[in-house]
Motif scaffolding. Sequence first.
Motif, PDB file in Angstrom:
ATOM      1  N   VAL B 314       0.808  -1.217   0.000  1.00  0.00           N
ATOM      2  CA  VAL B 314       0.000   0.000   0.000  1.00  0.00           C
ATOM      3  C   VAL B 314       0.847   1.274   0.000  1.00  0.00           C
ATOM      4  CG1 VAL B 314      -1.713   1.330   1.298  1.00  0.00           C
ATOM      5  CG2 VAL B 314      -1.997  -1.130   1.007  1.00  0.00           C
ATOM      6  N   TRP B 315       1.912   1.301   0.782  1.00  0.00           N
ATOM      7  CA  TRP B 315       2.669   2.556   0.881  1.00  0.00           C
ATOM      8  C   TRP B 315       3.208   3.004  -0.468  1.00  0.00           C
ATOM      9  CZ3 TRP B 315       7.704   3.174  -0.567  1.00  0.00           C
ATOM     10  CH2 TRP B 315       8.499   2.036  -0.647  1.00  0.00           C
ATOM     11  N   THR B 316       3.534   2.042  -1.348  1.00  0.00           N
ATOM     12  CA  THR B 316       4.153   2.436  -2.620  1.00  0.00           C
ATOM     13  C   THR B 316       3.206   3.281  -3.467  1.00  0.00           C
ATOM     14  OG1 THR B 316       3.465   0.415  -3.742  1.00  0.00           O
ATOM     15  CG2 THR B 316       5.649   0.403  -2.719  1.00  0.00           C
ATOM     16  N   MET B 378      12.109  22.905   1.367  1.00  0.00           N
ATOM     17  CA  MET B 378      12.063  21.951   0.266  1.00  0.00           C
ATOM     18  C   MET B 378      11.434  20.659   0.756  1.00  0.00           C
ATOM     19  SD  MET B 378      15.939  20.542  -0.162  1.00  0.00           S
ATOM     20  CE  MET B 378      16.947  20.091   1.237  1.00  0.00           C
ATOM     21  N   GLN B 379      11.019  19.843  -0.206  1.00  0.00           N
ATOM     22  CA  GLN B 379      10.429  18.575   0.133  1.00  0.00           C
ATOM     23  C   GLN B 379      11.276  17.464  -0.491  1.00  0.00           C
ATOM     24  OE1 GLN B 379       6.230  17.684  -1.084  1.00  0.00           O
ATOM     25  NE2 GLN B 379       5.934  18.409   0.996  1.00  0.00           N
ATOM     26  N   LEU B 380      11.613  16.475   0.339  1.00  0.00           N
ATOM     27  CA  LEU B 380      12.364  15.318  -0.131  1.00  0.00           C
ATOM     28  C   LEU B 380      11.425  14.117  -0.168  1.00  0.00           C
ATOM     29  CD1 LEU B 380      15.402  15.679   2.321  1.00  0.00           C
ATOM     30  CD2 LEU B 380      15.270  16.560   0.004  1.00  0.00           C
ATOM     31  N   ALA B 381      11.785  13.086  -0.913  1.00  0.00           N
ATOM     32  CA  ALA B 381      11.056  11.815  -0.878  1.00  0.00           C
ATOM     33  C   ALA B 381      12.047  10.739  -1.306  1.00  0.00           C
ATOM     34  CB  ALA B 381       9.852  11.850  -1.804  1.00  0.00           C
ATOM     35  N   ILE B 382      11.601   9.450  -1.234  1.00  0.00           N
ATOM     36  CA  ILE B 382      12.609   8.411  -1.464  1.00  0.00           C
ATOM     37  C   ILE B 382      13.066   8.335  -2.923  1.00  0.00           C
ATOM     38  CG2 ILE B 382      12.102   6.967   0.526  1.00  0.00           C
ATOM     39  CD1 ILE B 382      10.626   5.086  -1.405  1.00  0.00           C
ATOM     40  N   GLY B 383      12.169   8.709  -3.855  1.00  0.00           N
ATOM     41  CA  GLY B 383      12.632   8.866  -5.237  1.00  0.00           C
ATOM     42  C   GLY B 383      12.960   7.586  -5.978  1.00  0.00           C
ATOM     43  N   LYS B 384      12.466   6.444  -5.511  1.00  0.00           N
ATOM     44  CA  LYS B 384      12.751   5.190  -6.213  1.00  0.00           C
ATOM     45  C   LYS B 384      11.452   4.425  -6.440  1.00  0.00           C
ATOM     46  CE  LYS B 384      17.420   4.484  -4.516  1.00  0.00           C
ATOM     47  NZ  LYS B 384      17.500   5.406  -3.362  1.00  0.00           N
ATOM     48  N   GLY B 385      11.437   3.594  -7.479  1.00  0.00           N
ATOM     49  CA  GLY B 385      10.276   2.751  -7.737  1.00  0.00           C
ATOM     50  C   GLY B 385       9.288   3.401  -8.690  1.00  0.00           C
ATOM     51  N   SER B 386       8.007   3.031  -8.549  1.00  0.00           N
ATOM     52  CA  SER B 386       6.962   3.543  -9.439  1.00  0.00           C
ATOM     53  C   SER B 386       6.815   5.043  -9.235  1.00  0.00           C
ATOM     54  CB  SER B 386       5.639   2.857  -9.128  1.00  0.00           C
ATOM     55  OG  SER B 386       5.191   3.285  -7.855  1.00  0.00           O
ATOM     56  N   GLU B 387       6.024   5.663 -10.108  1.00  0.00           N
ATOM     57  CA  GLU B 387       5.884   7.122 -10.009  1.00  0.00           C
ATOM     58  C   GLU B 387       5.323   7.562  -8.672  1.00  0.00           C
ATOM     59  OE1 GLU B 387       4.870   9.982 -12.901  1.00  0.00           O
ATOM     60  OE2 GLU B 387       4.667   8.429 -14.417  1.00  0.00           O
ATOM     61  N   ALA B 388       4.383   6.770  -8.124  1.00  0.00           N
ATOM     62  CA  ALA B 388       3.821   7.139  -6.820  1.00  0.00           C
ATOM     63  C   ALA B 388       4.839   6.853  -5.715  1.00  0.00           C
ATOM     64  CB  ALA B 388       2.529   6.377  -6.564  1.00  0.00           C
ATOM     65  N   ALA B 389       5.531   5.726  -5.817  1.00  0.00           N
ATOM     66  CA  ALA B 389       6.496   5.354  -4.774  1.00  0.00           C
ATOM     67  C   ALA B 389       7.617   6.383  -4.686  1.00  0.00           C
ATOM     68  CB  ALA B 389       7.079   3.968  -5.062  1.00  0.00           C
ATOM     69  N   GLY B 479      -5.130  10.650 -12.147  1.00  0.00           N
ATOM     70  CA  GLY B 479      -4.293  11.001 -11.003  1.00  0.00           C
ATOM     71  C   GLY B 479      -4.856  12.120 -10.134  1.00  0.00           C
ATOM     72  N   ASP B 480      -5.833  12.857 -10.640  1.00  0.00           N
ATOM     73  CA  ASP B 480      -6.422  13.937  -9.826  1.00  0.00           C
ATOM     74  C   ASP B 480      -7.862  14.140 -10.283  1.00  0.00           C
ATOM     75  OD1 ASP B 480      -6.681  15.978  -8.000  1.00  0.00           O
ATOM     76  OD2 ASP B 480      -5.740  17.490  -9.256  1.00  0.00           O
ATOM     77  N   LEU B 481      -8.628  13.046 -10.314  1.00  0.00           N
ATOM     78  CA  LEU B 481      -9.973  13.115 -10.883  1.00  0.00           C
ATOM     79  C   LEU B 481     -10.941  13.708  -9.863  1.00  0.00           C
ATOM     80  CD1 LEU B 481     -11.168  12.222 -13.615  1.00  0.00           C
ATOM     81  CD2 LEU B 481     -11.924  10.115 -12.501  1.00  0.00           C
ATOM     82  N   GLN B 501      -0.985  15.072 -13.051  1.00  0.00           N
ATOM     83  CA  GLN B 501      -0.718  13.875 -12.242  1.00  0.00           C
ATOM     84  C   GLN B 501      -0.919  12.585 -13.034  1.00  0.00           C
ATOM     85  OE1 GLN B 501       0.198  13.994  -9.048  1.00  0.00           O
ATOM     86  NE2 GLN B 501      -0.078  16.178  -8.696  1.00  0.00           N
ATOM     87  N   THR B 502      -1.172  12.695 -14.318  1.00  0.00           N
ATOM     88  CA  THR B 502      -1.472  11.506 -15.114  1.00  0.00           C
ATOM     89  C   THR B 502      -0.274  10.562 -15.157  1.00  0.00           C
ATOM     90  OG1 THR B 502      -3.003  12.785 -16.411  1.00  0.00           O
ATOM     91  CG2 THR B 502      -2.233  10.735 -17.396  1.00  0.00           C
ATOM     92  N   ARG B 503      -0.543   9.278 -14.915  1.00  0.00           N
ATOM     93  CA  ARG B 503       0.563   8.325 -14.815  1.00  0.00           C
ATOM     94  C   ARG B 503       0.005   6.914 -14.900  1.00  0.00           C
ATOM     95  NH1 ARG B 503       0.221   6.573  -9.250  1.00  0.00           N
ATOM     96  NH2 ARG B 503      -1.240   7.896  -8.162  1.00  0.00           N
ATOM     97  N   ASP B 504       0.870   5.927 -14.852  1.00  0.00           N
ATOM     98  CA  ASP B 504       0.433   4.554 -14.675  1.00  0.00           C
ATOM     99  C   ASP B 504       0.342   4.306 -13.181  1.00  0.00           C
ATOM    100  OD1 ASP B 504       0.338   3.889 -17.379  1.00  0.00           O
ATOM    101  OD2 ASP B 504       2.494   3.561 -17.434  1.00  0.00           O
TER     102      ASP B 504
END
Lengths: 115, 639
Positions: B314-316, B378-389, B479-481, B501-504
């Motif tokens: 779920v988190w991803t 600034m905002q950081l995030a893990i930056g790896k994996g799928s677009e949401a992850a 992604g933002d419906l 926000q459109t993505r897979d």
Amino acid sequence: MEDKYVGIMLMSGVDDGLLLTFDDDAGSQNGDAWTLSIGRKEDNDVCLRNDTYSSRYHAKIHWRGESWWLEDCESKNGTFIEDSVDDQRVTGTIPLSDGQLFRVGRTWMRIQPVD
Amino acid sequence: MATIGLRDILINARQESFRMNHYYLGVEHLFIGLLDIQGGLTGTLLEEQGLTPQYVVDAIRRLTGKGNRQRLWAGVPDTPRTKVVLSIANDLALEASRPEIDERDLLLAILEESDSIPVRVLRKLEVNIKRLKEEAHTRALTDAPVQSYIKIDFGTDFDGTFALTEQTLFLLRRMFHGYNQIRIERRLMGGYTAALILVVTPVGADRMEDAAVVVKIDTADIVLDEAQRYEQHVKNSLPPLTARLEDKPTTSETSDLAGLKYTFVAGTDNNAQDLRTVAQKIGVDNLGEWLRRELYPYFGKTWWQQRREFSFQVWTEYDWLLPPLLTLEYIGDEESSAPVSAIKEPVKRNRINDLHYGDVVTVEGFIVQRVNREKNWMQLAIGKGSEAAKRAYKIQVRGLNLSRDAFYRGETVDKLLGRVWQTREEALLRAVSSLEPDFDYRAASIPVLGRPDTLPNPIYAYDDLLDRYVNGSFSKIHGDLHLGNILVGPNSSAFLIDFAQTRDGHTLFDWASLEISLLNDIVMKAAGDSWQTAREVLRLIAALNAGTGTGITAASASMHPVSAIREIVRECLAVPDQWDEYYIALAMASMRAFTWDTMSVGGRRLMYLLAALTIHALQHKLSGAGSFDTLSTDQPQEE
């Protein structure tokens, strides 16, 4: 013999724009391949002493079968080929074309013919 | 008017080199030096091609990366390529008998040399280099940016209470350069972002009106990313007749705003309206039908119906919806003398959940997502994996000094030291507290109507969900419906806009988002704002979850569109009748919604309760028809 004259141009960093040229005194001959080594240590053909992101023996390029090949030597930070979206990490040995940009550590470079 | 000479550009360039810990002078630093000139030639010409100087600077920084603090040589040497560029620029200055190289000479020399990092970046950003060169040759250095006066009128539907800022008007005039006049027909209700969406009719010199277009105005980074994303992900997946992005974005040097135009391929009908407005006209019954018969099949063919199996944690897909995992006060990147906990991949949330205000932590290997230069955070995030992850586990860092330290979007921050200022739990508690709860919102469970008379407090219960695995499906999603992004065109055709926000991603996310929009904009709007009302609406949702429909009466007809959404979801479930997949999406989307201060108070109250209800269902595996009507008994709880 003429084929072995080759230039490698550095495309980023403090030596951006520097053209290194090699003839058959450089590199090493392994069977049918002529090999140039790239890394941070002094005894590499292409020595990246200023790139702390490159490994001591980082990558090799080979001239074999009338074309160039790029090999990553299990480097820590990887060897990459330029791509329009995301740069592609090199695993093992892959073909390399003249003018194709690749990155060793933080240093971009390309192979180009020498007159 | 004095033009900017090499000496000043070199000062800017050296500063950039130091900010990036490079300690040499490369062509990229020279180019950034040119971009740093206020109202300078290089920045102006790039703005005319739809880019902002900052956007280009960040792209250049991403390509070079930041150097090490440790210097390997003395001084700031020129690179071999810099020497070549400066000698070309020198020739240009000599030819024009100028004593010093000016900004035009340097820009032309960089473009002429053509192999440097900045030129490679411009090519990647699809800048027309040939045009840039021609313009750089001919443009007078003292020219003010092209800006014609365009009369701005307002249509009768425009809500006069909403004033457009000077910066917005400036940008609109630039976007419609070449027209005599524009008429702003109406403001489409935006979502929960700062974006401004307008319907605008351009009018030519001959008073002929062109087809109305939809204009989106937002901060430049977001708009320019949207334009790039549209090219890569959206353009080829749209149905034949729909809103399309026209041309390149328009930027402005007077503000950090940029604008996009969406045109309608369907014709010259001026009546494109957003679904929020249309819903009032066509009634709630027809709205549900329209969602099922128009929107879902029309975009579904290339989007939601092209599903593949997708098993995910779920988190991803959903952590990014939540408030930052931590907000930190910036300390620096030096080593700390005291041992501190390190936050790095894989992120151990249980350890982070134990942190408190004032604790010192290091963040290692996170990627910069956003930089706010005005507010220095600034905002950081893990930056790896799928677009949401990639956006998961946000960490907000405050108190930066961005004139001294360069941070750029896409940068990997090797190590950063900060002091905890706010935890995620505190952010969530603060959000609930602002809703003036009539119960103890710090307790483990919260009161509702009916049986069971309590539900788990989502603030303490959501965390376990993040580690669950979901067997779901994956497709292209908007992604933002929400109701403001769905337009109704001629012959009640469906148009979507705003593809930022459109993505897979997880297919059901779009429908959970739309359900939340319906609950806020239609259901709560009709019902009222109180906690009591929110609980009554929750009971209706519980009945809907149970699949019995009990409780939905004429008085609650506004729930009909929501049940239409559930019909669509039923078709999209990866495993038939396994509603857990949807409840996960709904729980996480409602967790986000109750923190939105742009949503109505009543809406946010309902969202908080909805998060509790769906988490309860997930905890008790109350999934599927008939098994979840526990809230439908009509014994109101007195408080």
